[in-house]
Scaffold this motif. Structure first.
Motif, short mmCIF file in Angstrom:
data_model
loop_
_atom_site.label_atom_id
_atom_site.label_comp_id
_atom_site.label_asym_id
_atom_site.label_seq_id
_atom_site.Cartn_x
_atom_site.Cartn_y
_atom_site.Cartn_z
N GLU A 18 -32.46 7.15 0.80
CA GLU A 18 -31.79 7.83 -0.31
C GLU A 18 -30.28 7.93 -0.03
OE1 GLU A 18 -31.82 12.11 -2.67
OE2 GLU A 18 -33.23 11.79 -1.03
N GLY A 21 -28.32 4.92 -0.72
CA GLY A 21 -28.28 4.50 -2.11
C GLY A 21 -29.44 3.62 -2.52
N PRO A 23 -32.73 4.58 -3.80
CA PRO A 23 -33.72 5.57 -4.23
C PRO A 23 -35.11 4.98 -4.51
CG PRO A 23 -32.18 5.11 -6.00
CD PRO A 23 -31.65 4.41 -4.77
N GLU A 51 -38.92 14.92 -6.45
CA GLU A 51 -38.28 15.64 -7.55
C GLU A 51 -36.78 15.38 -7.55
OE1 GLU A 51 -37.78 20.11 -9.43
OE2 GLU A 51 -39.17 19.82 -7.79
N ARG A 52 -36.17 15.44 -6.38
CA ARG A 52 -34.73 15.19 -6.26
C ARG A 52 -34.39 13.77 -6.74
NH1 ARG A 52 -34.50 16.44 -1.37
NH2 ARG A 52 -34.63 14.36 -0.50
N LEU A 53 -35.21 12.79 -6.34
CA LEU A 53 -34.98 11.41 -6.75
C LEU A 53 -35.13 11.25 -8.26
CD1 LEU A 53 -36.92 9.60 -3.88
CD2 LEU A 53 -34.44 9.53 -4.26
N ARG A 55 -34.68 13.54 -10.54
CA ARG A 55 -33.54 14.18 -11.19
C ARG A 55 -32.30 13.27 -11.13
NH1 ARG A 55 -34.23 19.43 -12.61
NH2 ARG A 55 -35.97 20.54 -11.65
N LYS A 56 -32.07 12.67 -9.97
CA LYS A 56 -30.90 11.79 -9.81
C LYS A 56 -30.97 10.59 -10.75
CE LYS A 56 -29.52 12.75 -5.06
NZ LYS A 56 -29.39 12.19 -3.72
N ARG A 57 -32.18 10.07 -10.94
CA ARG A 57 -32.36 8.90 -11.81
C ARG A 57 -32.42 9.29 -13.28
NH1 ARG A 57 -36.75 7.53 -8.28
NH2 ARG A 57 -38.09 8.09 -10.00
N GLY A 58 -32.62 10.57 -13.55
CA GLY A 58 -32.80 11.01 -14.93
C GLY A 58 -34.14 10.57 -15.48
#
Length: 77
Positions: A18, A21, A23, A51-53, A55-58
């Motif tokens: 992650e 870069g 993901p 969950e974090r991944l 959110r980052k990807r939308g």
């Protein structure tokens, strides 16, 4: 390798991927922990990272999926 140690290695690897870069690779690394289910070592931590991944990807579908898994984890046995 002990299940807890193996989970720790996968979690660290996913974190490194992650940070680099990557993901999608991080998510694939976490998949075995997620598939092991709530009784598996590292499951809750894998959900945090997934969950974090998401959110980052939308990725709302992935986010909802992880949040449902978290609700199942919190439900009384």
């Amino acid at each position: 390798m002990e299940p807890v140690a193996h989970a720790g290695v996968l979690l660290e690897l996913a974190g490194a991927l992650e940070a680099r870069g990557e993901p999608d690779e991080a998510g694939r690394t976490l998949a075995p922990l997620r598939e092991a289910g709530p009784r598996g070592a590292g499951y809750a931590q894998a959900l945090d990272a997934l969950e974090r991944l998401a959110r980052k990807r939308g990725d709302l579908l992935a986010l909802a999926d992880v949040q449902l898994a978290r609700v199942d984890l919190a439900a009384p046995a």
